[in-house]
Design a protein around this motif. Structure first.
Motif, short mmCIF file in Angstrom:
data_model
loop_
_atom_site.label_atom_id
_atom_site.label_comp_id
_atom_site.label_asym_id
_atom_site.label_seq_id
_atom_site.Cartn_x
_atom_site.Cartn_y
_atom_site.Cartn_z
N LYS A 20 0.70 -1.02 -0.16
CA LYS A 20 0.05 -0.12 -0.04
C LYS A 20 0.74 1.07 0.03
O LYS A 20 0.38 2.31 0.02
N ARG B 8 -0.15 4.04 -3.72
CA ARG B 8 -1.18 4.60 -3.23
C ARG B 8 -2.43 4.22 -3.93
O ARG B 8 -3.50 4.62 -3.46
N ARG C 97 -4.53 2.00 -1.91
CA ARG C 97 -5.00 2.66 -0.68
C ARG C 97 -6.62 2.74 -0.89
O ARG C 97 -7.28 2.88 0.17
#
Length: 219
Positions: A187, A190, A193
Motif C-alpha cells: 500500500k 497509493r 489505498r
C-alpha cells in the motif's frame, strides 16, 4: 512517448494514485492514451508475478510463512453488498498474502469481494492445501482458526487463559508481526489505498505491484 516515459507515466499513476486525466495532462497525452499505457503495462507486469506453487518452491518441512489478509478499499456504494466487509466496515476487495518470516511478500492472491472471510478466501485460493502438502508451518491470526493441521493461530481469551497459553500468544504475535510489512509495502503504492478502477482490475494491479516490489528487493 518513448518506452521510458510510458513506464514513468504508469509508475506515477500507481505510486501517486492520480487520475488518468491528471497523469495524462502531466505527460502531455490524452486520458485515453494514458489509460492504454496503464492497461498494457499492468498486464505485462502482472504476467511476471509468481503463482502460488512457484512462490513456495524451496520451502518445505521445517519452514514457516506468515498468512494474512487485507482489504483494498474501493469506491462502491451500499447497494454493492458483495464488496462490503463487515470486519473493516467499508467496501473493498479481499487480498491474501503469504510472507517470509521477515515480512518479505512471497505471493499475493487475486482479489475477491470484500465480504469474503479470510479463511474462506485462503481455502478458495488453495493456500491451506498447498502449505499442508509441503508441510509448511503457517502462522495466522484468529480469522484462520480451523484452517488445518499446519496452520497455527492464537488461543482465544485473555486474562482467563493459563500463563503458558498467554506466553504462546505473545510469542505467536511476535513472529507474525513482520507480516504486516508485506501489506505496508503493497500500500505504499497509493492506488491500492483506495482504488478507483474496476474491481475486476484490482487483482491484476496487485500482481503488477508485486512484480515491482520483487524487482526492488532483487535490486
Amino acid at each position: 512517448m518513448s518506452c521510458f516515459k510510458q513506464a514513468l507515466l504508469v509508475l506515477a499513476h500507481l505510486r501517486k494514485n492520480e487520475t488518468l486525466t491528471q497523469v495524462g495532462a502531466g505527460f502531455g497525452v490524452s486520458e485515453a492514451t494514458a489509460w492504454r499505457y496503464v492497461h498494457e503495462t499492468v498486464e505485462v507486469l502482472a504476467s511476471w508475478a509468481p503463482g502460488l506453487h512457484e512462490a513456495l518452491v524451496g520451502l518445505g518441512e521445517g519452514d514457516f510463512v506468515i498468512l494474512d489478509g487485507t482489504l483494498i478499499p474501493t469506491d462502491r456504494i451500499k447497494a454493492d453488498e458483495p464488496y462490503y466487509s463487515q470486519k473493516h466496515k467499508k467496501h473493498g476487495m479481499n487480498v491474501q498474502v503469504i510472507a517470509r518470516p521477515d515480512g518479505t511478500p512471497l505471493w499475493f492472491s487475486r482479489a475477491t469481494p470484500g465480504r469474503n472471510h479470510d479463511l474462506t478466501a485462503a481455502r478458495g485460493h488453495g493456500i491451506v492445501q498447498a502449505c499442508l502438502t509441503r508441510q509448511i508451518l503457517v502462522l495466522a491470526d484468529r480469522a484462520y482458526q480451523g484452517a488445518g493441521a499446519t496452520v497455527r493461530t492464537p488461543y482465544y481469551g485473555h486474562r482467563d487463559l493459563p500463563e503458558h497459553y498467554q506466553q504462546y500468544n505473545r510469542d505467536h504475535a511476535g513472529l507474525r508481526a513482520p507480516g504486516e510489512r508485506a501489506f505496508a509495502r503493497l500500500k505504499s503504492w497509493r492506488l491500492l489505498r483506495r482504488a478507483r478502477c474496476s474491481t475486476n482490475r484490482i487483482g491484476r494491479t496487485v500482481a503488477a505491484v508485486h512484480t515491482l516490489l520483487t524487482c526492488q528487493y532483487s535490486g
